[in-house]
Structures are given as C-alpha cells and as structure tokens.
Design a protein around this motif. Structure first.
Motif, PDB file in Angstrom:
ATOM      1  N   HIS A 278       0.868  -1.184   0.000  1.00  0.00           N
ATOM      2  CA  HIS A 278       0.000   0.000   0.000  1.00  0.00           C
ATOM      3  C   HIS A 278       0.904   1.233   0.000  1.00  0.00           C
ATOM      4  O   HIS A 278       1.593   1.502  -0.972  1.00  0.00           O
ATOM      5  N   VAL A 305      11.117 -10.530 -12.954  1.00  0.00           N
ATOM      6  CA  VAL A 305       9.745 -10.173 -12.547  1.00  0.00           C
ATOM      7  C   VAL A 305       8.759 -11.080 -13.280  1.00  0.00           C
ATOM      8  O   VAL A 305       7.850 -11.665 -12.683  1.00  0.00           O
ATOM      9  N   PHE A 364       3.170  -7.098 -19.047  1.00  0.00           N
ATOM     10  CA  PHE A 364       2.545  -5.991 -18.298  1.00  0.00           C
ATOM     11  C   PHE A 364       1.305  -5.474 -19.027  1.00  0.00           C
ATOM     12  O   PHE A 364       0.286  -5.189 -18.403  1.00  0.00           O
ATOM     13  N   LEU A 369      -0.994  -3.647 -16.380  1.00  0.00           N
ATOM     14  CA  LEU A 369      -0.156  -3.120 -15.306  1.00  0.00           C
ATOM     15  C   LEU A 369       0.513  -1.837 -15.791  1.00  0.00           C
ATOM     16  O   LEU A 369       1.363  -1.866 -16.676  1.00  0.00           O
TER      17      LEU A 369
HETATM   18  N1  ACO Z   1       4.746  -6.669 -11.111  1.00  0.00           N
HETATM   19  C1  ACO Z   1       4.619  -7.862 -11.749  1.00  0.00           C
HETATM   20  N2  ACO Z   1       3.473  -8.543 -11.839  1.00  0.00           N
HETATM   21  C2  ACO Z   1       2.394  -8.004 -11.252  1.00  0.00           C
HETATM   22  C3  ACO Z   1       2.438  -6.777 -10.575  1.00  0.00           C
HETATM   23  C4  ACO Z   1       3.673  -6.100 -10.511  1.00  0.00           C
HETATM   24  N3  ACO Z   1       3.791  -4.931  -9.906  1.00  0.00           N
HETATM   25  N4  ACO Z   1       1.214  -6.491 -10.091  1.00  0.00           N
HETATM   26  C5  ACO Z   1       0.416  -7.506 -10.445  1.00  0.00           C
HETATM   27  N5  ACO Z   1       1.130  -8.421 -11.148  1.00  0.00           N
HETATM   28  C6  ACO Z   1       0.613  -9.631 -11.796  1.00  0.00           C
HETATM   29  C7  ACO Z   1       0.343 -10.723 -10.792  1.00  0.00           C
HETATM   30  O1  ACO Z   1       1.456 -11.568 -10.611  1.00  0.00           O
HETATM   31  C8  ACO Z   1      -0.817 -11.444 -11.450  1.00  0.00           C
HETATM   32  O2  ACO Z   1      -0.302 -12.196 -12.487  1.00  0.00           O
HETATM   33  P1  ACO Z   1      -0.968 -13.656 -12.835  1.00  0.00           P
HETATM   34  O3  ACO Z   1      -2.347 -13.366 -13.282  1.00  0.00           O
HETATM   35  O4  ACO Z   1      -0.077 -14.236 -13.884  1.00  0.00           O
HETATM   36  O5  ACO Z   1      -0.924 -14.436 -11.548  1.00  0.00           O
HETATM   37  C9  ACO Z   1      -1.628 -10.319 -12.081  1.00  0.00           C
HETATM   38  O6  ACO Z   1      -0.663  -9.287 -12.356  1.00  0.00           O
HETATM   39  C10 ACO Z   1      -2.726  -9.774 -11.188  1.00  0.00           C
HETATM   40  O7  ACO Z   1      -2.144  -9.416  -9.938  1.00  0.00           O
HETATM   41  P2  ACO Z   1      -2.928  -9.348  -8.559  1.00  0.00           P
HETATM   42  O8  ACO Z   1      -1.948  -9.508  -7.444  1.00  0.00           O
HETATM   43  O9  ACO Z   1      -4.086 -10.306  -8.610  1.00  0.00           O
HETATM   44  O10 ACO Z   1      -3.503  -7.892  -8.605  1.00  0.00           O
HETATM   45  P3  ACO Z   1      -4.050  -7.065  -7.371  1.00  0.00           P
HETATM   46  O11 ACO Z   1      -5.086  -6.173  -7.889  1.00  0.00           O
HETATM   47  O12 ACO Z   1      -4.406  -7.974  -6.242  1.00  0.00           O
HETATM   48  O13 ACO Z   1      -2.756  -6.245  -6.891  1.00  0.00           O
HETATM   49  C11 ACO Z   1      -1.260  -4.559  -6.337  1.00  0.00           C
HETATM   50  C12 ACO Z   1      -2.643  -4.901  -6.899  1.00  0.00           C
HETATM   51  C13 ACO Z   1      -1.114  -5.113  -4.892  1.00  0.00           C
HETATM   52  C14 ACO Z   1      -1.087  -3.041  -6.282  1.00  0.00           C
HETATM   53  C15 ACO Z   1      -0.181  -5.197  -7.245  1.00  0.00           C
HETATM   54  O14 ACO Z   1      -0.314  -4.726  -8.571  1.00  0.00           O
HETATM   55  C16 ACO Z   1       1.226  -4.969  -6.730  1.00  0.00           C
HETATM   56  O15 ACO Z   1       1.704  -5.737  -5.884  1.00  0.00           O
HETATM   57  N6  ACO Z   1       1.942  -3.900  -7.226  1.00  0.00           N
HETATM   58  C17 ACO Z   1       3.234  -3.568  -6.736  1.00  0.00           C
HETATM   59  C18 ACO Z   1       3.113  -2.836  -5.409  1.00  0.00           C
HETATM   60  C19 ACO Z   1       2.619  -1.401  -5.592  1.00  0.00           C
HETATM   61  O16 ACO Z   1       3.101  -0.670  -6.458  1.00  0.00           O
HETATM   62  N7  ACO Z   1       1.678  -1.015  -4.727  1.00  0.00           N
HETATM   63  C20 ACO Z   1       1.148   0.352  -4.724  1.00  0.00           C
HETATM   64  C21 ACO Z   1      -0.304   0.354  -5.029  1.00  0.00           C
HETATM   65  S1  ACO Z   1      -0.859   2.023  -5.145  1.00  0.00           S
HETATM   66  C22 ACO Z   1      -1.079   2.515  -3.568  1.00  0.00           C
HETATM   67  O17 ACO Z   1      -1.291   1.768  -2.641  1.00  0.00           O
HETATM   68  C23 ACO Z   1      -0.997   3.944  -3.341  1.00  0.00           C
END
Ligand code: ACO
Length: 451
Positions: A278, A305, A364, A369
C-alpha cells in the motif's frame, strides 16, 4: 445523486431445490453504478433452518462496503474525482487545505469558510509536550511510520472528549487536531531519527511551508522554503488526499465502526498504510531502483519479474486502475519540474527506462499493469532530501484528510453498523476434547499445571 427505481431484477434458480428467487438490481449515482444487496442472497436456502447463501469475496474484489459521495474512480478510463472535481483541475488550481475542506464538507469553501478552516488548523499544530517526550523515547533508528502510528494512537489519551463521536463539535475539533498535529508529529519523528532538535510550528507559514520548516530549519530565524518544493508537496498532498475504499481507508472505517475515537481509528489507517503493498510502495520503488543499479541490468530484472521468481515491479499495477493511474501522469510532470531544478539523476533515468520497457512488454500490457502514483513520487521526495523511510509518512500526512472525510461519512451513515464480515468455516467438525490430549501434552503434566 439519484435513487433510481428498482425496476430491474436478477432472477435466480437454486438448482438444489428448484426454488426461484429474484433480487432487485439497483442503479445509483451519476455514473449509474449497478449492484445487488448481498443480504438478498440470504433467503436462498433449502430448509428454513439453514443460514442462507453467503457471498465469498476475500480482499473485497467485488464487494462494495459502503455508499460514498466523496471520491469517484473509473479504473478502466483512468479517472479520479474528489466530490465531482477532476483530480487534474484540483492539482492545478487548489491548495491542499482547500481540498481537505472539500473532501470533508462536500463543497469548496468560500473565502470566510476557507480562512476559518486554515486558521483552526494552523492554531492546533502544537502538540502536548508529553507527545514530544513520548517521541524522544523511541530508538534512534525507529521507522518514522511506527512513531507516527504510535503517537497518533497516543493522542487519543490526550483528548478523552473525542470519544463522543456523536457530537458534531467533537468530530470537528478532532478533525482539526489530526490535520494540524500529524505534520508536527511527522516532522518530530524525522528530527528524532536525524538527532536534530525539534522545530516547533511557525503559524506565519502556510501548511506545507510550515511542514518544510519543521523538517529542515536549522539556525535561521525564519525558514524560507524552496517554492518549487512547496508547490510539489502541495500537489503531492492533493493527489494522495483520498482514494475511496483503499486498504487504509477501509481500516479507518472498520475500526471507526466500533465507535472508537478518531485518533485510534486514524492510527489503524496509518498502520495499514505502512505495508509495502500500500503506502510503502514508493519506498519499495526506490529500493528496487537502487538494487537494479544500472540501466544495463533492466532487461534481466524485467525477466525475473516476469518469471515470478523475483520481486514484482514495484510502482506498477493497481487493484482499481487498469489503465494509466491519472495521478501518475501528474506526478511525472511534477518530477520534470523538480528535476529541472535539482538536476536529473541516474535513478530517474532507470525509472524512465523501466517504464518504457514495461509499457511495451506483453506481460505488463496484457495484465493491464501501468505505473501507479508511487512510481515517481519516491524519486521526487528523495530529490527534496527526504529519506526513503519517510515517504510513507508524507503519504499519511496527506491521506489523513481523506480518512477523516470517510470516517465522518461513515459515522453519519444510518446504514452503517460495526464492521463484521462473515466467514466460510473450513476447520474441523465437532470433536471431543479428550481427543486433544496427546503425547505432546500428557495428562500428568496438565494436572500439575492446573493444580
Ligand atoms: N509486477 C509484476 N506482476 C504483477 C504486478 C507487478 N507490480 N502487479 C500484479 N502483477 C501480476 C500478478 O502476478 C498477477 O499475475 P498472474 O495473473 O499471472 O498471476 C496479475 O498481475 C494480477 O495481480 P494481482 O496480485 O491479482 O492484482 P491485485 O489487484 O491484487 O494487486 C497490487 C494490486 C497489490 C497493487 C499489485 O499490482 C502490486 O503488488 N503492485 C506492486 C506494489 C505497488 O506498487 N503497490 C502500490 C499500489 S498504489 C497505492 O497503494 C498507493
């Protein structure tokens, strides 16, 4: 906002019993959000003694926990509005305190309302000296989010009247105190870790100028902040002010739904924001960029990644935005302005290259993404000389305005009760206690304990 008629229904047939059910499909709000009430599933049962059908939704992927009039997000279109105003227009024209007023009150303030709001916040920036001493008790290397979270929870003990959450005056003064004192506590936490004397608030300065003064002032009698930094902070605070039902806001609402005082509820929000998925993401972005170290290492990093064996690409992806985060666009422009002043650095070049590669890579693109707000904020904060572990604190100082607006809305919402989800129980069925006595816990030992 309209309450549309419930002419549409969802027809359901329970294949177990052949029974037919119908649930109203509700349409509400200016964007025509459609939903059904989860409680409309409850009558679906085979026998009267059954509990009824539950919906299972870990992480609230498709569950609305409230009806809210504060923030609108269209994740597919990349739209963010506070009380109907596009984030781009607010970031361009408003002040942070004006936005905080808007979030809480629903309308932009007139001059008198604005002056009184700013005056009240300005004159509550001092904290009780015991809060200062409390902060001094932390280790020299304490994470400032731990300090902020604990000191905010501690504020609750200084204002016992804040527990009267049904009194609008108490809610107002608690809101003012939290808005006013969080920057002071944040700055004190910063100075403590640096081993520098605490700088008390200067009421002649604006909200952001005063914050920078408490952070950076040394021996000068009057602190003069860099106007580019003041503007950057003001815009970043606006961008982070609210984001509807995110993890920390949900925490504030859930904890606040027990009718605890708002200091305790906001402390819960700070704890939620601390997590790397977050608010901790911009900190994680910088660490990731430091680890990459050089543009030539980017392809290998991206491959790790994608393989799922390495870390995620931090600062990319969002639960709600499945296109470019509108805040990221504004932040990127802001980064250009700040870097024009302090100079481009190697890490910014790595970030730009990471973004370029990720936006053209099918892994991505197919998962939608895109850079989120945190991808560039860390780089801006660092160029303003904020330490990495302080980034989330800056987020919290801004987000408290949204938490308080959401908390107020929750308290006034007659439909809200204590937040208490259901569960799908997957543990043991009933079993006799005697079975639990094993060799690991012989009866003789237990008898000696119970004696
Ligand atoms: N890098 C690589 N792969 C990713 C990323 C990422 N940053 N984010 C999601 N994915 C992939 C997952 O591995 C998954 O792949 P799959 O379908 O092959 O298994 C798919 O994309 C969907 O991911 P989920 O985890 O189901 O997506 P969710 O909506 O739950 O996650 C989150 C959202 C937590 C923000 C995620 O994108 C993440 O971890 N990002 C990196 C951390 C980040 O930047 N957080 C800040 C959010 S903004 C804020 O809070 C202000």
């Amino acid at each position: 906002m309209s309450n549309a008629a419930n002419a549409d229904v969802l027809e359901l047939t329970d294949s177990r019993s052949g029974s037919q059910y119908s649930a109203p499909i509700r349409t509400e709000g200016p964007e025509g959000d459609t939903y059904m009430r989860a409680m409309d599933l409850r009558p679906i049962k085979r026998e009267a003694s059954e509990f009824g059908l539950l919906s299972y939704d870990p992480a609230f992927m498709n569950t609305a926990s409230c009806r809210s009039a504060i923030t609108f997000i269209d994740g597919d279109q990349g739209i963010l509005r506070y009380r109907g105003y596009p984030i781009e227009q607010l970031a361009e024209n408003a002040t942070f305190l004006e936005v905080a007023y808007l979030l809480r009150n629903g309308e932009l303030p007139n001059q008198t309302q604005y002056d009184s709001w700013v005056h009240d916040i300005t004159y509550h920036t001092y904290v009780h000296e015991n809060i200062r001493k409390f902060l001094e008790g932390f280790r020299y290397d304490a994470h400032p989010m731990s300090m902020l979270c604990s000191a905010t929870a501690a504020l609750s003990s200084f204002y016992p009247d804040a527990r009267d959450i049904q009194d609008p005056q108490q809610r107002y003064i608690s809101t003012i105190r939290l808005m006013a004192k969080l920057p002071t506590i944040a700055a004190f936490a910063y100075r403590h870790v640096k081993g520098l004397p605490f700088i008390y608030p200067d009421n002649d300065l604006s909200y952001t100028e005063n914050f920078l003064s408490m952070i950076a002032r040394m021996s000068e009698p009057k602190y003069e902040a860099n106007p580019v930094f003041v503007k950057a902070l003001e815009v970043l605070f606006i961008l982070h002010a609210d984001h509807e039902q995110n993890c920390s806001t949900n925490a504030v609402r859930a904890v606040g739904s027990s009718h605890v005082d708002p200091f305790s509820a906001v402390a819960a929000g700070i704890a939620a924001l601390y997590g790397p998925l977050h608010g901790g993401a911009n900190e994680a972005v910088l660490r990731m960029i430091t680890d990459i170290g050089d543009k030539k290492n980017i392809p290998a990093f991206i491959e790790s990644v994608k393989s799922g064996k390495g870390d995620r690409l931090m600062g990319f992806g969002h639960r709600v935005y499945k296109s470019y985060d509108p805040r990221a666009r504004i932040v990127k422009k802001l980064a250009d302005e700040v870097f024009a002043q302090v100079g481009m650095d190697k890490d910014l070049e790595i970030a730009l290259e990471l973004e370029r590669i990720a936006l053209s890579d099918d892994y991505f693109v197919s998962r939608k993404l895109y850079p989120n707000v945190d991808f560039y904020t860390g780089l801006i904060y660092r160029s303003m000389a904020f330490p990495t572990d302080f980034f989330t604190v800056l987020f919290a100082v801004a987000r408290v305005s949204g938490w308080l607006a959401q908390w107020e809305e929750m308290i006034l919402d007659k439909e809200q009760k204590i937040a208490r989800p259901r569960q799908i129980y997957i543990g043991h069925g009933e079993r006799p206690y005697a079975d639990g006595l094993s060799e690991k816990f012989p009866k003789a030992r237990k008898d000696s304990i119970r004696k």
